[in-house]
Write a protein that holds these residues in place. Sequence first.
Motif, PDB file in Angstrom:
ATOM      1  N   ALA A  68      42.822  28.960   8.609  1.00  0.00           N
ATOM      2  CA  ALA A  68      43.828  29.265   7.857  1.00  0.00           C
ATOM      3  C   ALA A  68      44.911  28.528   7.872  1.00  0.00           C
ATOM      4  CB  ALA A  68      44.385  30.422   8.195  1.00  0.00           C
ATOM      5  N   ILE A  69      45.124  27.935   6.976  1.00  0.00           N
ATOM      6  CA  ILE A  69      46.613  26.686   6.950  1.00  0.00           C
ATOM      7  C   ILE A  69      47.642  27.413   6.819  1.00  0.00           C
ATOM      8  CG2 ILE A  69      47.334  24.745   5.776  1.00  0.00           C
ATOM      9  CD1 ILE A  69      44.409  24.075   4.648  1.00  0.00           C
ATOM     10  N   LEU A  70      48.581  27.168   7.695  1.00  0.00           N
ATOM     11  CA  LEU A  70      50.141  27.559   7.482  1.00  0.00           C
ATOM     12  C   LEU A  70      50.873  26.824   6.613  1.00  0.00           C
ATOM     13  CD1 LEU A  70      50.303  28.795  11.222  1.00  0.00           C
ATOM     14  CD2 LEU A  70      49.319  30.043   9.339  1.00  0.00           C
ATOM     15  N   TRP A  71      52.001  27.169   6.445  1.00  0.00           N
ATOM     16  CA  TRP A  71      52.911  26.304   5.764  1.00  0.00           C
ATOM     17  C   TRP A  71      53.394  25.236   6.212  1.00  0.00           C
ATOM     18  CZ3 TRP A  71      57.813  24.869   7.665  1.00  0.00           C
ATOM     19  CH2 TRP A  71      58.324  25.306   8.719  1.00  0.00           C
ATOM     20  N   ASP A  72      53.091  24.923   7.532  1.00  0.00           N
ATOM     21  CA  ASP A  72      53.523  23.545   8.028  1.00  0.00           C
ATOM     22  C   ASP A  72      52.379  22.703   8.279  1.00  0.00           C
ATOM     23  OD1 ASP A  72      52.514  25.122  10.290  1.00  0.00           O
ATOM     24  OD2 ASP A  72      53.962  24.747  11.817  1.00  0.00           O
ATOM     25  N   MET A  73      51.243  23.026   7.761  1.00  0.00           N
ATOM     26  CA  MET A  73      49.824  22.228   7.708  1.00  0.00           C
ATOM     27  C   MET A  73      49.265  22.519   8.925  1.00  0.00           C
ATOM     28  SD  MET A  73      49.961  21.625   4.618  1.00  0.00           S
ATOM     29  CE  MET A  73      48.568  20.715   4.411  1.00  0.00           C
ATOM     30  N   THR A  74      49.622  23.286   9.854  1.00  0.00           N
ATOM     31  CA  THR A  74      48.621  23.842  11.206  1.00  0.00           C
ATOM     32  C   THR A  74      47.751  24.588  10.671  1.00  0.00           C
ATOM     33  OG1 THR A  74      50.161  25.257  11.698  1.00  0.00           O
ATOM     34  CG2 THR A  74      50.657  23.025  12.601  1.00  0.00           C
ATOM     35  N   ARG A  75      46.402  24.631  11.377  1.00  0.00           N
ATOM     36  CA  ARG A  75      45.507  25.540  11.207  1.00  0.00           C
ATOM     37  C   ARG A  75      45.258  26.405  12.156  1.00  0.00           C
ATOM     38  NH1 ARG A  75      41.877  23.106   7.022  1.00  0.00           N
ATOM     39  NH2 ARG A  75      42.780  20.883   6.473  1.00  0.00           N
ATOM     40  N   VAL A  76      45.154  27.695  11.802  1.00  0.00           N
ATOM     41  CA  VAL A  76      44.899  28.714  12.708  1.00  0.00           C
ATOM     42  C   VAL A  76      43.074  28.809  12.694  1.00  0.00           C
ATOM     43  CG1 VAL A  76      44.874  31.288  13.411  1.00  0.00           C
ATOM     44  CG2 VAL A  76      46.873  29.966  12.289  1.00  0.00           C
ATOM     45  N   CYS A  78      40.987  31.130  13.357  1.00  0.00           N
ATOM     46  CA  CYS A  78      40.836  32.490  12.731  1.00  0.00           C
ATOM     47  C   CYS A  78      41.967  33.372  12.831  1.00  0.00           C
ATOM     48  CB  CYS A  78      39.486  33.033  13.755  1.00  0.00           C
ATOM     49  SG  CYS A  78      39.033  34.640  12.902  1.00  0.00           S
ATOM     50  N   LEU A  79      42.113  33.784  11.509  1.00  0.00           N
ATOM     51  CA  LEU A  79      43.178  34.508  11.315  1.00  0.00           C
ATOM     52  C   LEU A  79      42.592  36.075  11.156  1.00  0.00           C
ATOM     53  CD1 LEU A  79      46.266  34.695  11.275  1.00  0.00           C
ATOM     54  CD2 LEU A  79      46.302  34.253   8.786  1.00  0.00           C
ATOM     55  N   ALA A  80      42.771  36.876  12.048  1.00  0.00           N
ATOM     56  CA  ALA A  80      42.105  38.084  11.666  1.00  0.00           C
ATOM     57  C   ALA A  80      43.387  39.236  11.458  1.00  0.00           C
ATOM     58  CB  ALA A  80      41.503  38.642  13.193  1.00  0.00           C
ATOM     59  N   LYS A  81      42.869  40.290  11.094  1.00  0.00           N
ATOM     60  CA  LYS A  81      43.848  41.457  10.827  1.00  0.00           C
ATOM     61  C   LYS A  81      45.087  41.575  11.656  1.00  0.00           C
ATOM     62  CE  LYS A  81      44.224  46.459  10.125  1.00  0.00           C
ATOM     63  NZ  LYS A  81      43.581  47.699  10.497  1.00  0.00           N
ATOM     64  N   ASP A  82      44.820  41.535  13.149  1.00  0.00           N
ATOM     65  CA  ASP A  82      45.650  41.621  14.047  1.00  0.00           C
ATOM     66  C   ASP A  82      45.933  40.484  15.045  1.00  0.00           C
ATOM     67  OD1 ASP A  82      46.001  44.389  13.484  1.00  0.00           O
ATOM     68  OD2 ASP A  82      44.491  44.994  14.632  1.00  0.00           O
ATOM     69  N   TYR A  83      45.417  39.519  14.994  1.00  0.00           N
ATOM     70  CA  TYR A  83      45.351  38.433  15.742  1.00  0.00           C
ATOM     71  C   TYR A  83      45.207  37.067  15.025  1.00  0.00           C
ATOM     72  CZ  TYR A  83      44.226  41.852  19.486  1.00  0.00           C
ATOM     73  OH  TYR A  83      44.017  43.038  20.379  1.00  0.00           O
ATOM     74  N   ALA A  84      46.076  35.971  15.713  1.00  0.00           N
ATOM     75  CA  ALA A  84      45.718  34.815  15.265  1.00  0.00           C
ATOM     76  C   ALA A  84      45.089  34.086  16.404  1.00  0.00           C
ATOM     77  CB  ALA A  84      47.250  34.303  15.201  1.00  0.00           C
ATOM     78  N   ILE A  85      43.771  33.644  16.150  1.00  0.00           N
ATOM     79  CA  ILE A  85      42.973  33.268  17.344  1.00  0.00           C
ATOM     80  C   ILE A  85      42.843  31.819  17.480  1.00  0.00           C
ATOM     81  CG2 ILE A  85      40.621  33.904  18.566  1.00  0.00           C
ATOM     82  CD1 ILE A  85      40.389  36.433  16.647  1.00  0.00           C
TER      83      ILE A  85
END
Length: 144
Positions: A68-76, A78-85
């Motif tokens: 998942a790409i965030l607004w500052d171009m960093t990548r999570v 795995c972005l789950a329902k409750d967690y940023a993994i």
Amino acid sequence: MGRKKKINPNKKIISFIITFLMMASGVYYLGLNYVPQKWYEEQTMMPEQSEAYYVNQWCTSDFGRKEAILWDMTRVDCLAKDYAIEFDFAKKWAEAVGQSLYYSKMTGKKPAIALILTSLIDYRYLKRIERLDNDIKVFLIKAY
């Protein structure tokens, strides 16, 4: 010829008791005898794969969103329902901690790490995460 030094049996017993108490209190631990303080969710996977392999196997579409790409171009990872993994090999535990905390702050989700263990010795890195005494959720991936 020198005489053999006679060892007092009471010293052996006292030494055993002190060692036992130190191990029980958590002051002293050996790498392979380590038992995690918490029970973790574990998954066993194929050894010697890339980090991306474990993300693809673990973070399925019904669980979360991969890369998942965030607004500052960093990548999570795995972005789950409750967690940023954040997924990382155990020896990169410190990077994983920092990234999971950052992704948590940026997404409003709880921080989590999927720690990839490639040998029994890697449990020492899990112990380091536990010493931080924070609320990072840890998932273990056994790849050995």
